[in-house]
Design an enzyme around this catalytic site. Sequence first.
Site, PDB file in Angstrom:
ATOM      1  N   ASN A 176     -13.212  21.542  -6.315  1.00 45.66           N
ATOM      2  CA  ASN A 176     -12.746  22.904  -6.061  1.00 45.66           C
ATOM      3  C   ASN A 176     -13.684  23.896  -6.736  1.00 45.66           C
ATOM      4  O   ASN A 176     -14.309  23.560  -7.743  1.00 45.66           O
ATOM      5  CB  ASN A 176     -11.330  23.082  -6.632  1.00 45.66           C
ATOM      6  CG  ASN A 176     -10.758  24.469  -6.389  1.00 45.66           C
ATOM      7  OD1 ASN A 176     -10.939  25.043  -5.302  1.00 45.66           O
ATOM      8  ND2 ASN A 176     -10.091  25.031  -7.386  1.00 45.66           N
TER       9      ASN A 176
ATOM     10  N   HIS B 246     -13.703  27.638  -8.535  1.00 43.57           N
ATOM     11  CA  HIS B 246     -12.767  28.602  -9.120  1.00 43.57           C
ATOM     12  C   HIS B 246     -13.562  29.754  -9.748  1.00 43.57           C
ATOM     13  O   HIS B 246     -14.534  29.509 -10.462  1.00 43.57           O
ATOM     14  CB  HIS B 246     -11.893  27.911 -10.176  1.00 43.57           C
ATOM     15  CG  HIS B 246     -10.866  28.826 -10.746  1.00 43.57           C
ATOM     16  ND1 HIS B 246      -9.753  29.229 -10.043  1.00 43.57           N
ATOM     17  CD2 HIS B 246     -10.803  29.463 -11.942  1.00 43.57           C
ATOM     18  CE1 HIS B 246      -9.037  30.064 -10.790  1.00 43.57           C
ATOM     19  NE2 HIS B 246      -9.654  30.211 -11.945  1.00 43.57           N
TER      20      HIS B 246
ATOM     21  N   SER C 110     -16.757  28.176 -11.690  1.00 40.32           N
ATOM     22  CA  SER C 110     -16.757  26.766 -12.107  1.00 40.32           C
ATOM     23  C   SER C 110     -16.493  25.877 -10.908  1.00 40.32           C
ATOM     24  O   SER C 110     -15.722  26.238 -10.011  1.00 40.32           O
ATOM     25  CB  SER C 110     -15.615  26.499 -13.107  1.00 40.32           C
ATOM     26  OG  SER C 110     -15.660  27.372 -14.206  1.00 40.32           O
TER      27      SER C 110
ATOM     28  N   ASP D 204      -6.278  24.038 -11.077  1.00 41.71           N
ATOM     29  CA  ASP D 204      -7.515  24.491 -11.729  1.00 41.71           C
ATOM     30  C   ASP D 204      -7.803  23.719 -13.013  1.00 41.71           C
ATOM     31  O   ASP D 204      -8.417  24.246 -13.952  1.00 41.71           O
ATOM     32  CB  ASP D 204      -7.504  26.016 -11.983  1.00 41.71           C
ATOM     33  CG  ASP D 204      -7.365  26.802 -10.682  1.00 41.71           C
ATOM     34  OD1 ASP D 204      -7.868  26.326  -9.656  1.00 41.71           O
ATOM     35  OD2 ASP D 204      -6.739  27.873 -10.689  1.00 41.71           O
TER      36      ASP D 204
HETATM   37  C1  GRF Z   1     -14.085  32.252  -3.943  1.00 39.83           C
HETATM   38  O1  GRF Z   1     -14.361  33.313  -4.791  1.00 39.83           O
HETATM   39  C2  GRF Z   1     -13.582  31.060  -4.708  1.00 39.83           C
HETATM   40  O2  GRF Z   1     -13.996  31.041  -6.032  1.00 39.83           O
HETATM   41  C3  GRF Z   1     -12.082  31.226  -4.668  1.00 39.83           C
HETATM   42  O3  GRF Z   1     -11.810  31.836  -3.434  1.00 39.83           O
HETATM   43  C4  GRF Z   1     -12.953  32.586  -3.000  1.00 39.83           C
HETATM   44  C5  GRF Z   1     -13.233  32.157  -1.588  1.00 39.83           C
HETATM   45  O4  GRF Z   1     -14.186  32.935  -0.954  1.00 39.83           O
HETATM   46  N1  GRF Z   1     -11.444  29.952  -4.861  1.00 39.83           N
HETATM   47  P1  GRF Z   1     -14.835  32.446   0.401  1.00 39.83           P
HETATM   48  O5  GRF Z   1     -13.710  32.220   1.407  1.00 39.83           O
HETATM   49  O6  GRF Z   1     -15.603  31.188   0.117  1.00 39.83           O
HETATM   50  O7  GRF Z   1     -15.733  33.567   0.851  1.00 39.83           O
END
Ligand code: GRF
Length: 196
Positions: free
Chosen positions: A109, A111, A138, A147
Amino acid sequence: MAERARVAVLISGTGSNMAALLYASKADDCPYEIGLVLSNDPAAAGLQIAKAEGIPVWAQSHRGMERSAFDALIDEQLTKAGADYVALAGYMRLLSPEFVAKWQDRMLNIHPSLLPKYKGLDTFRRALEAGDEFAGCSIHVVTAGVDEGPVLGQTKVRITAGDTPDSLARRVQFAEHQLYPRTLSAWITQQRSRAE
Ligand code: GRF
């Protein structure tokens, strides 16, 4: 080169991280290919990016379904597509414990914070309110806790005077797009050499 690992990406929205993973996979030496992009929102903009590149997509709304029943549908699609790994990229749904257990050590994932700081939502506002010097992103292995799970890579993004959650989010996204493909590639290469 050995056959590439098949990665399925789960998204809920823009899909810019999915796009970063996808375009990085075009490099000859990339150890993975994107085999499927899935979404719990049929209107997710990222689906168009995947389709434009000829990547199979699957989308269905989770509304009105039990979490575990919906996740079982996703799992069925992953199995059909022969996915080796799952990359969560802005997938805004908690996953059922069964699903997480099934994909244990095969799912990452991204984050938008320097974990273990600021799990959950609103990470940029929280970093600003705390007066932090850095925000960042991260990549971690997905485990039962939200997370949580071992962190594989991070990029620090300096906070400057006058930053807002939005201005910070924009810079962190640039960092995300570099970090995710690089970390996923390194992790897959390591996983595969361990399995040999
Ligand atoms: C990213 O900032 C990621 O860290 C978070 O959700 C956002 C997704 O953006 N989990 P995208 O859809 O990849 O543009």
